[in-house]
Design an enzyme around this catalytic site. Structure first.
Site, PDB file in Angstrom:
ATOM      1  N   CYS A 136      -9.638 -46.280 -16.272  1.00  0.00           N
ATOM      2  CA  CYS A 136      -8.905 -45.584 -15.205  1.00  0.00           C
ATOM      3  C   CYS A 136      -9.866 -44.849 -14.281  1.00  0.00           C
ATOM      4  O   CYS A 136     -10.372 -43.782 -14.626  1.00  0.00           O
ATOM      5  CB  CYS A 136      -7.898 -44.620 -15.806  1.00  0.00           C
ATOM      6  SG  CYS A 136      -6.977 -43.698 -14.561  1.00  0.00           S
ATOM      7  N   CYS A 139      -8.647 -41.414 -13.085  1.00  0.00           N
ATOM      8  CA  CYS A 139      -8.770 -40.369 -14.121  1.00  0.00           C
ATOM      9  C   CYS A 139     -10.232 -39.949 -14.296  1.00  0.00           C
ATOM     10  O   CYS A 139     -10.538 -38.771 -14.402  1.00  0.00           O
ATOM     11  CB  CYS A 139      -8.280 -40.862 -15.475  1.00  0.00           C
ATOM     12  SG  CYS A 139      -6.813 -41.877 -15.439  1.00  0.00           S
ATOM     13  N   ASP A 140     -11.132 -40.911 -14.381  1.00  0.00           N
ATOM     14  CA  ASP A 140     -12.490 -40.628 -14.852  1.00  0.00           C
ATOM     15  C   ASP A 140     -13.586 -40.801 -13.799  1.00  0.00           C
ATOM     16  O   ASP A 140     -14.737 -40.453 -14.057  1.00  0.00           O
ATOM     17  CB  ASP A 140     -12.813 -41.535 -16.062  1.00  0.00           C
ATOM     18  CG  ASP A 140     -11.866 -41.263 -17.229  1.00  0.00           C
ATOM     19  OD1 ASP A 140     -11.427 -40.114 -17.372  1.00  0.00           O
ATOM     20  OD2 ASP A 140     -11.547 -42.206 -17.964  1.00  0.00           O
TER      21      ASP A 140
END
Ligand code: NDP
Length: 312
Positions: A136, A139-140
């Site tokens: 992701c 997200c990261d």
């Protein structure tokens, strides 16, 4: 089997399921929630979550899911640490069965079974998960700001993740296994027009390199069989997701990938009293906050359904 008919039964324990539980419980629907085999869902395999509003310092994924669960329990949601393996939506009272064979009945069902990222299946991918390997970018990606990264895949997700990462990272290597991308034309154009994305065609991953963190990736050209190493710190797998919806086959409408189809703008499925929320019905946004949003919607839709049916 108990004779009790639950007002609201929730399947799944990610942000969608717990949010549905919080809303349903506060509306007096006495929800029961079945966690599935991965209580907490995809966030349990995430480290820091920095984009969920309300946590200004960020939060560890499992800690956030503990908070969600605690909030659902505070309003007396009954949580079962079990997996639902079978459903029957024939009558107005819906039936579900757990893995151990228990049968439960409910007037409304909220599905929040989520989706699972597909992985390449390499040993190094597993070993370095959360140590530079992620599924992701939204997200990261931020953790790799200013560093070099690779993205695997040729679909819209890979194209989107590569262009997202290109805003943060000086070098993005897109590893595509064929000589063309599956992504939509506009997404491909965006990739091609981004100067710091290098597309490696006919390229497959042999091994992700690094001990405690990712330091590179060894790839092979599947035509010439030539291998090479690319220096990177982040490795993003974007080869698709699989919604966890197999048990609803033959009951609910799904798209070709298995995502549940809901009436636009609602969480209603084609079966009265059955609602779908979170990633099980969302292949586009797939964020904790959007999952929580649709979990809330599902509880409100279920509440209105019960009122319309005259079920107290
Ligand atoms: P897709 O299934 O569309 O694409 C998966 C990609 O990964 C393909 O290019 C595939 O290659 C490649 N792939 C699969 N397995 C491997 C492997 N083992 N090694 C290397 N490459 C592999 O998945 P997406 O997640 O990209 O998209 C899913 C759906 O969601 C699509 O319908 C998409 O349009 C939609 N979507 C829409 C978005 C938007 O509208 N903004 C954003 C994201 C997704 P190959 O082509 O060779 O099979």
């Amino acid at each position: 089997m108990s004779d009790k008919i639950h007002k609201c039964l929730i399947i799944g324990s990610g942000p969608a399921g717990y949010t549905a539980a919080i809303y349903a419980a506060r509306a007096g629907m006495d929800p029961v929630l079945f966690t599935g085999e991965e209580p907490g869902g995809q966030l349990m395999i995430t480290t820091d979550v920095e984009n969920y509003p309300g946590y200004p310092q960020g939060v560890n994924g499992p800690k956030m899911m503990d908070d969600f669960r605690d909030q659902a329990e505070r309003f007396d949601t009954k949580i079962h640490y079990e997996k639902i393996v079978k459903v029957d939506f024939t009558g107005p009272v819906h039936k579900v069965w757990t893995e151990s064979g228990d049968e439960h009945h409910a007037h409304t069902i909220i599905i929040s079974t989520g989706a699972s990222a597909k992985w390449l299946g390499l040993e190094s991918e597993k070993r370095l998960n959360n140590k530079g390997v992620s599924a992701c970018a939204v997200c990261d990606g931020f953790f790799f700001k200013g560093q070099k990264v690779a993205v695997v895949g040729g679909g819209d997700t890979a194209a989107e993740e590569a262009t997202y990462l290109a805003k943060l990272c000086p070098e993005v290597h897109l590893l595509v296994r064929r000589d063309e991308m599956r992504a939509s034309k506009i997404m491909q154009e965006r990739v091609m027009n981004t100067p710091n994305i290098t597309v490696h065609w006919h390229t497959e991953t042999v091994e992700i390199l690094g001990d405690e963190e990712v330091t590179g990736v060894r790839v092979i050209n599947n035509q010439t069989k030539e291998e090479k190493e690319i220096e990177i710190n982040g490795f993003f797998v974007a080869i698709g997701h699989k919604p966890n919806t197999d048990i609803f086959n033959n009951w609910l409408d799904m798209d070709e990938a298995g995502y549940l189809i809901v009436k636009p703008g609602t969480t209603k499925t084609k079966i009265d009293g059955v609602f779908a929320s979170g990633d099980a019905q969302d292949k586009v946004y797939r964020q904790a906050v959007t999952a929580a949003g649709t979990g809330c919607m599902a509880a409100l839709d279920a509440e209105r359904y019960l009122i319309n049916q005259g079920i107290q």
